[in-house]
Design an enzyme around this catalytic site. Structure first.
Site, PDB file in Angstrom:
ATOM      1  N   MET A 261       0.197  -0.319   5.984  1.00 32.07           N
ATOM      2  CA  MET A 261       1.161  -1.075   5.194  1.00 32.07           C
ATOM      3  C   MET A 261       0.806  -2.557   5.013  1.00 32.07           C
ATOM      4  SD  MET A 261       2.776   1.472   4.301  1.00 32.07           S
ATOM      5  CE  MET A 261       4.321   1.149   3.489  1.00 32.07           C
ATOM      6  N   ASN A 278      -6.437   5.492  -0.825  1.00 33.82           N
ATOM      7  CA  ASN A 278      -5.085   5.304  -0.305  1.00 33.82           C
ATOM      8  C   ASN A 278      -4.238   6.471  -0.769  1.00 33.82           C
ATOM      9  OD1 ASN A 278      -2.815   3.915   0.816  1.00 33.82           O
ATOM     10  ND2 ASN A 278      -2.235   3.281  -1.249  1.00 33.82           N
ATOM     11  N   HIS A 280      -0.351   7.376  -1.692  1.00 33.56           N
ATOM     12  CA  HIS A 280       0.864   6.631  -2.037  1.00 33.56           C
ATOM     13  C   HIS A 280       1.954   7.608  -2.484  1.00 33.56           C
ATOM     14  CE1 HIS A 280       3.241   3.224  -3.359  1.00 33.56           C
ATOM     15  NE2 HIS A 280       3.531   3.928  -4.436  1.00 33.56           N
ATOM     16  N   SER A 307       0.126  10.253  -4.905  1.00 26.51           N
ATOM     17  CA  SER A 307      -1.157   9.972  -5.551  1.00 26.51           C
ATOM     18  C   SER A 307      -2.178   9.598  -4.485  1.00 26.51           C
ATOM     19  CB  SER A 307      -1.036   8.773  -6.505  1.00 26.51           C
ATOM     20  OG  SER A 307       0.013   8.951  -7.417  1.00 26.51           O
ATOM     21  N   ASP A 316      -2.129  -0.787  -5.344  1.00 27.27           N
ATOM     22  CA  ASP A 316      -1.802   0.540  -5.896  1.00 27.27           C
ATOM     23  C   ASP A 316      -2.277   0.700  -7.342  1.00 27.27           C
ATOM     24  OD1 ASP A 316      -0.575   1.198  -3.519  1.00 27.27           O
ATOM     25  OD2 ASP A 316       1.396   0.518  -4.158  1.00 27.27           O
ATOM     26  N   GLU A 345       1.384  15.365   0.370  1.00 23.02           N
ATOM     27  CA  GLU A 345       0.301  14.449   0.772  1.00 23.02           C
ATOM     28  C   GLU A 345      -0.637  15.118   1.784  1.00 23.02           C
ATOM     29  OE1 GLU A 345       2.522  10.100   0.375  1.00 23.02           O
ATOM     30  OE2 GLU A 345       2.176  10.923   2.358  1.00 23.02           O
TER      31      GLU A 345
END
Ligand code: GAR
Length: 369
Positions: A261, A278, A280, A307, A316, A345
């Protein structure tokens, strides 16, 4: 037969410094591991030496290199490293030290000039080392690094050519996280079931008490806490640098942000460009930032998702590699929605990593606008 090489003692170097001082001349001090000497080192040392009239290198002992760079290093014994360095025209003395930091040596030698390679800034120098330098009245000089030359890249090239089959097939990854660590757990499970052919070389977290680090330790992985500094979204310069050093030492191919984070910047972003992913919890480019599930509910979206994307300096916003959709149900809270997004995810991230290993980047263009 030439006599065996003997490194200098602190007393020798202190005498050299005092003699120079009486003559109004300057002693330059630099330190490092110098495990596999390359042209980048030689050029750096020439530049450092030009800052004064003589130069001493404080060379990390074998024990201290192991602590700093891992159990496979150094490649060369401390006396051999010292002997090779002392043969350079820029070097007047080499003294071996055992600690991770050169603070005690700086206190004892009180050099006139301290030179350091340019991936540091004065602010990212170790605090104790910097205090010792200021106390000794030493001038601090940061010199540019010679691009494209490093011991790690040389070692990687050697491993790549000598061991091609094994190295090509297994992705060596670092996983960074701040929270629960459910994505880390999913990656570990995918590796264990051979759905993902990879090796987690290191895990890093900015949260000392995180479940993420607990999961990593329980799985027997290298689990490293990095103090990110006071701002919960930013990483201090020193932390950016520390993370870079951990990644370099671990010789990773890919950096995976799994719920990390804080915002990564240089030197990691530049050095690992195209190799940082990453995950997200939204269908990017919608709902960037820290509270994506809540933003989807607030926007009245009927579906959202997750994503996996490449990380760039813009938050992002890098190339989207893959996405999965998740419906927003009436009565969903941010927590219930996020929990369902995470289920997706946990499948998507290992899958993307494995496709990456098989095909090279970019994996696929799903969701790319
Ligand atoms: C994941 O849902 C991930 O998408 C999100 O943090 C969660 C971490 O969960 N990341 C972000 O919001 C980044 N902007 P985990 O710690 O259980 O893996």
């Amino acid at each position: 037969m030439p006599a065996d090489y003997t490194p200098a003692t602190i007393a020798d170097v202190r005498r050299l410094r005092d003699t120079l001082d009486q003559q109004g001349r300057k002693l330059v001090f630099t330190n490092g591991c110098f495990d596999l000497l390359h042209a980048g080192h030689v050029r750096y040392l020439e530049q450092a030496r030009a800052l004064g009239d003589a130069m001493v290198i404080a060379l990390n002992s074998d024990q201290s290199v192991r602590t700093l760079k891992g159990p496979d290093r150094p490649l060369n014994h401390q006396n051999d490293r010292a002997e090779v360095l002392s043969a350079l025209r820029a070097v007047d003395a080499v003294v071996i030290f055992d600690d991770e930091r050169a603070t005690l040596l700086i206190d004892a030698i009180r050099p006139h000039v301290y030179a350091k390679g340019g991936d540091y800034t004065v602010d990212s120098l170790n605090r104790e080392e910097r205090a010792a330098l200021e106390n000794a009245g030493t001038q601090i000089c940061i010199l540019p690094l010679v691009p494209g030359r490093s011991t790690t890249s040389t070692i990687n090239k050697m491993l790549g050519s000598g061991n091609a089959g094994a190295c090509e097939s297994k992705l060596r990854i670092a996983v960074l996280g701040s929270g629960e660590g459910s994505n880390l757990r999913a990656i570990i499970a995918a590796i264990q079931s051979s759905a993902l052919i990879a090796e987690i070389a290191i895990t890093l977290s900015d949260q000392a008490d995180s479940n993420f680090l607990k999961i990593a330790r329980e799985a027997g992985l290298t689990a490293q806490f990095v103090d990110g500094g006071p701002n919960p979204r930013r990483l201090s310069d020193a932390a950016q640098k520390e993370i870079f050093e951990h990644l370099e030492r671990a010789r990773v191919d890919v950096v995976v942000l799994a719920g990390f984070m804080r915002i990564l910047k240089e030197p990691v972003i530049g050095a690992y460009q195209g190799r940082i992913v990453n995950v997200h919890p939204s269908l990017l480019p919608k709902h960037k930032g820290a509270s994506a599930p809540q933003l989807a509910i607030d926007a009245g979206d009927s579906e959202t998702g997750c994503s996996v994307h490449l990380v760039t300096s813009e938050i992002d916003a890098g190339l989207i590699l893959a996405q999965a959709k998740v419906p927003v149900l009436s009565g969903d809270t941010a927590e219930t929605l996020h929990a369902r997004i995470k289920i997706e995810e946990h499948k998507l991230l290992p899958q993307v990593l494995n496709e990456w290993r098989e095909r090279g980047l970019p994996v696929r263009g799903a969701g790319v606008p």
